[in-house]
Design a protein around this motif. Structure first.
Motif, short mmCIF file in Angstrom:
data_model
loop_
_atom_site.label_atom_id
_atom_site.label_comp_id
_atom_site.label_asym_id
_atom_site.label_seq_id
_atom_site.Cartn_x
_atom_site.Cartn_y
_atom_site.Cartn_z
N MET A 58 48.83 17.39 53.86
CA MET A 58 49.99 18.25 53.57
C MET A 58 50.27 18.24 52.09
O MET A 58 50.39 17.18 51.47
CB MET A 58 51.23 17.73 54.30
CG MET A 58 51.34 18.20 55.74
SD MET A 58 52.86 17.60 56.49
CE MET A 58 54.07 18.58 55.65
N VAL A 59 50.38 19.44 51.53
CA VAL A 59 50.71 19.58 50.11
C VAL A 59 51.89 20.54 50.02
O VAL A 59 51.87 21.62 50.62
CB VAL A 59 49.51 20.16 49.32
CG1 VAL A 59 49.90 20.46 47.88
CG2 VAL A 59 48.32 19.19 49.36
N ALA A 60 52.93 20.13 49.30
CA ALA A 60 54.07 21.02 49.07
C ALA A 60 53.93 21.61 47.68
O ALA A 60 53.59 20.91 46.73
CB ALA A 60 55.38 20.25 49.19
N VAL A 61 54.14 22.92 47.57
CA VAL A 61 54.13 23.59 46.27
C VAL A 61 55.50 24.24 46.12
O VAL A 61 55.89 25.07 46.96
CB VAL A 61 53.01 24.64 46.18
CG1 VAL A 61 52.87 25.14 44.74
CG2 VAL A 61 51.68 24.05 46.66
N GLN A 62 56.24 23.83 45.11
CA GLN A 62 57.65 24.22 45.01
C GLN A 62 57.98 24.73 43.61
O GLN A 62 57.39 24.29 42.63
CB GLN A 62 58.53 23.00 45.33
CG GLN A 62 58.29 22.42 46.71
CD GLN A 62 59.02 23.17 47.80
OE1 GLN A 62 60.24 23.17 47.86
NE2 GLN A 62 58.26 23.83 48.67
N ARG A 101 55.02 30.25 45.01
CA ARG A 101 54.33 31.11 45.97
C ARG A 101 53.22 31.92 45.30
O ARG A 101 52.14 32.08 45.84
CB ARG A 101 55.34 32.02 46.67
CG ARG A 101 56.31 31.22 47.58
CD ARG A 101 56.96 32.09 48.64
NE ARG A 101 57.61 33.25 48.04
CZ ARG A 101 57.79 34.41 48.67
NH1 ARG A 101 57.38 34.57 49.92
NH2 ARG A 101 58.40 35.41 48.07
N SER A 102 53.50 32.44 44.10
CA SER A 102 52.46 33.24 43.44
C SER A 102 51.25 32.39 43.10
O SER A 102 50.11 32.87 43.12
CB SER A 102 53.03 33.93 42.20
OG SER A 102 53.54 32.98 41.29
N LYS A 103 51.46 31.10 42.79
CA LYS A 103 50.32 30.22 42.51
C LYS A 103 49.50 29.97 43.77
O LYS A 103 48.27 29.95 43.73
CB LYS A 103 50.81 28.87 41.95
CG LYS A 103 51.58 28.97 40.64
CD LYS A 103 50.69 29.28 39.47
CE LYS A 103 51.48 29.16 38.17
NZ LYS A 103 50.70 29.56 37.00
N VAL A 104 50.18 29.79 44.89
CA VAL A 104 49.46 29.56 46.14
C VAL A 104 48.64 30.80 46.51
O VAL A 104 47.49 30.69 46.97
CB VAL A 104 50.44 29.19 47.28
CG1 VAL A 104 49.73 29.20 48.63
CG2 VAL A 104 51.06 27.82 47.01
N TRP A 105 49.22 31.96 46.27
CA TRP A 105 48.47 33.19 46.59
C TRP A 105 47.19 33.28 45.77
O TRP A 105 46.19 33.83 46.23
CB TRP A 105 49.37 34.42 46.35
CG TRP A 105 50.48 34.49 47.35
CD1 TRP A 105 50.47 34.03 48.64
CD2 TRP A 105 51.78 35.05 47.16
NE1 TRP A 105 51.68 34.26 49.26
CE2 TRP A 105 52.51 34.90 48.37
CE3 TRP A 105 52.44 35.69 46.10
CZ2 TRP A 105 53.82 35.34 48.54
CZ3 TRP A 105 53.73 36.14 46.25
CH2 TRP A 105 54.43 35.96 47.46
N LEU A 106 47.23 32.77 44.55
CA LEU A 106 46.01 32.75 43.73
C LEU A 106 45.03 31.68 44.23
O LEU A 106 43.82 31.89 44.22
CB LEU A 106 46.36 32.48 42.26
CG LEU A 106 47.10 33.60 41.53
CD1 LEU A 106 47.59 33.13 40.17
CD2 LEU A 106 46.19 34.83 41.37
N ALA A 107 45.58 30.55 44.68
CA ALA A 107 44.71 29.44 45.11
C ALA A 107 44.05 29.71 46.46
O ALA A 107 42.97 29.20 46.73
CB ALA A 107 45.52 28.15 45.18
N ILE A 108 44.73 30.50 47.30
CA ILE A 108 44.18 30.83 48.62
C ILE A 108 43.99 32.35 48.68
O ILE A 108 44.92 33.08 49.05
CB ILE A 108 45.11 30.37 49.77
CG1 ILE A 108 45.50 28.90 49.61
CG2 ILE A 108 44.44 30.61 51.12
CD1 ILE A 108 46.52 28.42 50.65
N GLU A 138 41.52 17.61 48.40
CA GLU A 138 41.32 17.38 46.98
C GLU A 138 40.92 18.67 46.25
O GLU A 138 41.41 18.94 45.15
CB GLU A 138 40.30 16.27 46.74
CG GLU A 138 40.19 15.94 45.27
CD GLU A 138 39.63 14.55 45.00
OE1 GLU A 138 39.30 13.83 45.96
OE2 GLU A 138 39.52 14.21 43.80
N SER A 139 40.07 19.47 46.87
CA SER A 139 39.66 20.70 46.18
C SER A 139 40.84 21.68 46.08
O SER A 139 40.99 22.39 45.09
CB SER A 139 38.45 21.35 46.86
OG SER A 139 38.76 21.69 48.18
N PHE A 140 41.69 21.68 47.10
CA PHE A 140 42.88 22.54 47.04
C PHE A 140 43.82 22.08 45.93
O PHE A 140 44.35 22.88 45.15
CB PHE A 140 43.59 22.50 48.41
CG PHE A 140 44.83 23.36 48.49
CD1 PHE A 140 44.78 24.71 48.20
CD2 PHE A 140 46.05 22.80 48.88
CE1 PHE A 140 45.92 25.51 48.29
CE2 PHE A 140 47.20 23.59 48.97
CZ PHE A 140 47.12 24.94 48.67
#
Lengths: 129, 359
Positions: B146-150, B155-162, B206-208
């Motif tokens: 579990m990784v929290a991104v806050q 959200r925009s960073k997560v959209w780039l990462a996934i 780790e890669s995420f």
């Protein structure tokens, strides 16, 4: 950061510096601030207060925790540093410059009972293990 | 031997100061707790929350089982991915844990529990299962990370990462989640900021983490996690509540469903336990730092700080404290800090929401 050779050190992580006018300036060490983290509050002893050696006399609080500061030697508080009270982060920036208070020692020779830089370095190293 | 999350080596590589956190080897900070705090309020930060545990409860009749074991009403969960915050109570009405329940399917609910209570929670759920619903499977998912991104940019960073995740998660409301490929993306968090909590295979953690870091998301330690959650006015298990706590006295009345006719473990106890205290916020007026367990002196009697500290966003000291019923926001109280009585003002919490001070 290296441990300045011209200072004396208490086992409780204060540094003490004998000034030309005979007073002794006190602060906490780089190692102490590193353990405590971001500093947010400093409470110094009142000017005029008589301190015994190893007496709790001040408090530093980081975001994480409160920690007591002890007097390395006996004496009377003659000055406090309002700059570190207003900007506690100065202790994080340079702990050996950001002094907390000055005392007029009862006996300047008491400083000889404190650790020198080499002995303090050994203490820090032993606590790291 | 301390337990390690799949991100342990990544923390060390990023310069973390590691500490023993309830038996887990976790990052306290990566240099400066204050900087990390501000990064989450102003940009984005990522948290290793793998020490928390995902528990999947599956089989026919899960909903009925959770109706009995949870204080909040899982009947509020009807849409796939919807989440509910709830307490799990003991028969005396004390809080075994606070947790989040996700509705996956009618025969599958997903629960996320605190790290320190995980073993106890699983044992309790199994005990209740054995007594009332022996057909259910209760499966701890240590295979999930579990990784929290806050933060406002989270959200925009997560959209780039996934890649491809924006289309499926953009319209998620707070407290909603969606499964996407190997990711379970939930719009939840513990900081008072927008963001996601993401579950994924532990082998991919780790890669995420590195991908997020490459996009400028800062790693955030437990130190800043605590100041962020305190500013957000969120309860911390073991500090603001525990098994002796009446949730109605701990700011959790909104999560306890006493309205519906449904019976649940702890309900009858809560209906008879007298409510003498309440959880309120406070702001220190004098110089110093409020800390947990300090005594609060009010006109209605004494109380105690449950969570206190320095607020980096507001640059003053704040706390949540248990105070006698009758004390109200706006009242002045005193707090005993070492040998002094300092003045504090009672306020409503949260103190900070979406980067803005509310005090």
């Amino acid at each position: 950061m290296s441990i300045p050779a011209d200072l004396k050190y208490a086992k409780t992580h204060e540094w003490a510096k004998l000034e030309a006018d005979g007073t002794v300036t006190v602060g906490i060490t780089h190692h102490a601030q590193d353990l405590l983290g971001d500093m947010v509050f400093v409470e110094n002893p009142a000017v005029g207060r008589k301190l015994a050696a190893n007496e709790e006399c001040a408090v530093v609080e980081s975001v994480k925790a409160a920690s007591d500061v002890y007097s390395p030697i006996a004496g009377e508080v003659v000055a406090t540093n309002s700059e570190v009270e207003d900007s506690p982060e100065k202790i994080n920036q340079d702990a050996f410059a950001a002094w907390m208070y000055k005392i007029k020692p009862d006996n300047a020779a008491d400083l000889n009972g404190l650790l020198d830089a080499t002995a303090y370095q050994a203490l820090v190293d032993s606590e790291a293990h | 031997m301390l337990k390690q999350t799949p991100l342990n080596q990544a923390h060390r590589n990023m310069g973390a100061k590691m500490v023993d956190f309830g038996g887990w080897d976790m990052p306290l900070h990566y240099g400066s707790q204050l900087d990390e705090h501000h990064k989450v309020r102003q940009g984005s930060g990522m948290f290793d929350v793998c020490h928390m545990l995902v528990v999947d409860v599956t089989g026919a009749g899960v909903r009925d089982f959770l109706r009995q074991t949870m204080a909040n009403n899982v009947d509020k969960l009807t849409v796939t991915g919807k989440a509910l915050y709830s307490c799990m109570l003991n028969p005396e009405g004390g809080v075994i844990d606070d947790l989040i329940i996700y509705f996956m399917r009618e025969d599958w609910f997903r629960i996320v529990v605190n790290a320190g209570t995980a073993d106890k929670d699983v044992a309790w759920l199994i005990k209740q299962r054995d007594a009332h619903a022996p057909g259910l499977e209760i499966k701890p998912r240590r295979d999930l990370a579990m990784v929290a991104v806050q933060g406002p940019e989270a959200r925009s960073k997560v959209w780039l990462a996934i890649p491809g995740s924006q289309a499926v998660s953009e319209s998620l409301k707070p407290f909603q989640a969606v499964a996407y490929n190997q990711y379970f993306i939930a719009r939840t968090g513990y900081t008072g900021e927008d963001g996601f909590e993401i579950m994924l295979p532990a082998t991919e953690a780790e890669s995420f983490w590195q991908a997020l870091h490459g996009l400028g998301v800062s790693p955030i330690g437990l130190g800043a996690r605590d100041t962020l959650r305190l500013e957000a006015g969120m309860n911390l298990y073991g500090q603001d509540m525990d098994e002796a706590t009446n949730p109605l006295e701990a700011g959790l009345a909104w999560t306890v469903d006493l309205q519906s006719p449904r019976d649940f473990i702890g309900k009858s106890a809560l209906q008879t336990r007298p409510v003498t205290h309440q959880l309120l916020g406070m702001v220190l007026q004098d110089k110093g730092v409020l800390r947990s367990h300090q005594k609060i002196i009010t006109a209605k009697g004494d109380g105690e700080i449950t969570s206190g500290g320095f607020s980096p966003t507001l640059n003053l000291s704040i706390a949540m404290g248990s105070m006698p019923v009758g004390v109200s926001p706006g009242d002045m109280v005193q707090v005993q800090i070492r040998d002094k009585l300092l003045n504090a003002k009672v306020v409503k919490y949260p103190f900070v929401r979406n980067g803005k001070g509310l005090i």
